[in-house]
Design an enzyme around this catalytic site. Sequence first.
Site, mmCIF file in Angstrom:
data_model
loop_
_atom_site.group_PDB
_atom_site.id
_atom_site.type_symbol
_atom_site.label_atom_id
_atom_site.label_comp_id
_atom_site.label_asym_id
_atom_site.label_seq_id
_atom_site.Cartn_x
_atom_site.Cartn_y
_atom_site.Cartn_z
ATOM 1 N N ARG A 505 0.831 -1.200 0.000
ATOM 2 C CA ARG A 505 0.000 0.000 0.000
ATOM 3 C C ARG A 505 0.865 1.250 0.000
ATOM 4 N NH1 ARG A 505 -3.701 1.360 4.821
ATOM 5 N NH2 ARG A 505 -5.317 2.679 3.944
ATOM 6 N N SER A 566 7.113 -5.089 7.323
ATOM 7 C CA SER A 566 6.637 -6.008 8.367
ATOM 8 C C SER A 566 7.366 -7.339 8.366
ATOM 9 C CB SER A 566 5.144 -6.251 8.184
ATOM 10 O OG SER A 566 4.498 -5.030 8.032
ATOM 11 N N ASP A 620 4.871 -3.304 10.817
ATOM 12 C CA ASP A 620 3.426 -3.044 10.864
ATOM 13 C C ASP A 620 2.901 -2.982 12.292
ATOM 14 O OD1 ASP A 620 3.980 -5.723 11.198
ATOM 15 O OD2 ASP A 620 2.294 -6.444 10.022
#
Length: 877
Positions: A505, A566, A620
């Site tokens: 994203r 992450s 994350d």
Amino acid sequence: MLQVVKGRMMQAMSNGLSRQTHTQANVQMLPTYICSTPNGTEEGNVLVVELCQSHVRILLMTLLGDGNQSPHMTDKIFDIPGDSMQGPGEALFDFIAQCVRQFLAGVTSTEEYLPLGFVFPFSCKQTQLNKAELLSWSKGFSCSDVEGKDVVQLLQSAINKQELFHVEVVALMNDTVGTMMTCSTRERPCEVALVVDKGTNSCFMAEAQYVEMVEETNGRMCVNIEWGCFGDDDALNDILTPYDQRADQESSNPGKRRFEKLVGSLYLGDIVRHTLMALSAEKALFIGSNVTVLGTKGALKTQQVLEIIDTEEGMAKARVALEALGLRPSERDCCRVQQICRAVVSRSAALCAAGLAAILGYIRHSRGLERLVINVAVDGELYRAHSRFGEILQSVTGLLAPECMAALVPSVDGTGRGAAIVTAVALRLADQRREMDQLLAPLRLSRTDLERVQALMRQEMELGLGQETNANSSVRMLPTYVRGTPDGTERGEFLALDLGGTNFRVLVVRVAEDGIRMASEIYLIPTNIMQGTGEALFDHIIDCIMDFQLKQDLMEQVLPLGFTFSFPCQQLGLDKAVLLTWTKGFSASGCVGEDVVQLLREAARRKQHLALKVVAVVNDTVGTMMSCGYDDPKCEIGLIVGTGTNACYMEEMQNVGTVEGEQGRMCINMEWGAFGDNGCLDHIFTDFDRLVDEKTINPGKQRFEKLISGMYLGEIVRYILLALVEKQVLFRGKPCPRLQTRDIFKTKFLSTIEIDGLALQQVQAILQDLELDASFEDSVLVREVCQTVSLRAAQLCAAGLAAVVEKMRENRGLSQLAVTVGVDGTLYKVHPCFSQHLQKMLRELAPNCTVTFLQSEDGSGKGAALVAAVACRGAES
């Protein structure tokens, strides 16, 4: 009027099933504890005792596991002595036990274990399949000292007195349930039964979650509808005729069992008789005859009524019956009597149809179906003796419940065969339950197990924080260089990247006084790039950033960028993170051991994208904590439970031995997915977990994650299902080639299957989409497997979190800690029970901590921007 009766019956059924109203309900909806129809694999010898109106039938049936197509049966009938029906209860049960002994002496010389099914056609309150208290006698029985007693225990005691210790009463049922089971096969299960005999009754397979009087909420349970009592609360007053009321007054229980008295064959002859009396009083019948005989109860039998309605010989039969009473009927009289008999029997059939339509409508509604296709087993004197009865029943049911297709299946062998099948099914289910419990036992963790996991996590955390011991810990406890959470004074425009799975994203985040505004786009990372070269992966990321900036008209601006990455990293500064290992299916080459920010900057240079200012790299979990921290200043823990799992929290600097400095706090990225990689969790690893681990791209690594996260739960379930097939518990033991396919059973199926209230029909559909030939019963077992696996995942997650909050509480010298956990991840958010199970177990394991969970609404991308914003705020000050 029949539609009205149907509606009232449905309401009466709902009242009878509800925990609040069932004690006052006229229609007693009695759970039978029969939770399955036969699947055809039942085998072995079963004994049946059937208590009938005037005799006891003993039956020995041998089932061959051939779909119950050709059972071998031997039976014998013993007439009940007249005084036994009204004498002491003990004498009746002793007589039955003597019949059993006499029967067995004639058919078998062995004393091998014999399960017994007891058909007891009276109203009972059942609390188990083999435990039932008699509520009330009927049908001419009134033995003393039995009502309120467990009739199974009374029979077992009598059998033991006969020294038949190898005979065990396994199941009790009434004749209606026996009828349903008699007509059921695997290919053609019957889920409703209707008996229209001297009395009348029905039963059906209800969704267990709606049978509120029992604890069981999974699967289905047969409910015995004592519908003979329907109308005892005056619900049928508007259809009762004066003839019905007179027949009722003459009965042994006036005002009771009103529906049965309109429908059952015990009463139809008297209803016709009272109608004839009224018509003869009005001089419409039997002119010149002495009609006094019509005042005698039972003068006209139902059997005669059924013969009279016959089209061919009915008129002649009417004449014979009437002349036998001393009447002198004319041709016209015989014709009218035939019409009256037909009207009374047709009404009986139509009222039965209204009741049946109510049952079908209830089933359709409770299973969430637009259309119901179902088989209904039917038995009883009225149905068998008169074909017109069945035709009316079928056609009127169709008119009253047009969205239900009900096929009427006549019972083959009364109820004896059905009772044997009930007993055999009960034994099969008991074996199945033992196999299930044995197989799932290692996944069912006790409180002690979880406390041990909590203590081990705490131990590994301490090792991970120590400078000397860090290398020995399976929990890396990585410093993030994030020294504070948002305080609300952050302002500006920031870019954020969020890379942590197959989706990537890019966001632009605008932090202003009135809140945060964001725009974002999701880009896919193809598998060949996830598992190709590092250059290709980071080039792809830069392409996506440039595409996003172009669309957002940001190409000319140099914005501070927060990068959510992450994967386990050794952070050496806020903008410097060395990748330790790939997880979640990534294996891009040339990245492990490298600074990922540097890899991103190099890719930007290759792509000549020079306006990139990376100020912070976070994972994350930290991003989630920061994102939620903006809304709640108490948020000092981040938790991810999605494709993978991880946690972070604010640790006192004085405890962080791997970083210089004693003052304040720093966010520690635990990388708890690797907890147990050093073998400390081997005691809770099952064979299924080992099978899953062996087939991953990183065997022996991320052991805790493989017990908890969405990437693996479906695979654990798949291996358990394969084991159940092998043990012939599931899918009738037939091979399931599709189940051999890795990752065929997605974790999202667990989430769907466990939705509370999801009809098992829909679970069955999910399994059938996977080409699994699942019966309804299989669906119940698959759901139980899913529930066991996801519950364990939630409880293990709670044990890890309990170690974190307790450490924070002790660090701060508090007797009570109030803290918020920012949480993200599809498993936590989408699974219907995971969050409740996690929170419940956390309260038990950390009673001195009040933990609030705040779901991250915007993923961890917003958090990365906020880390950048907090860093910029710090730099300015």
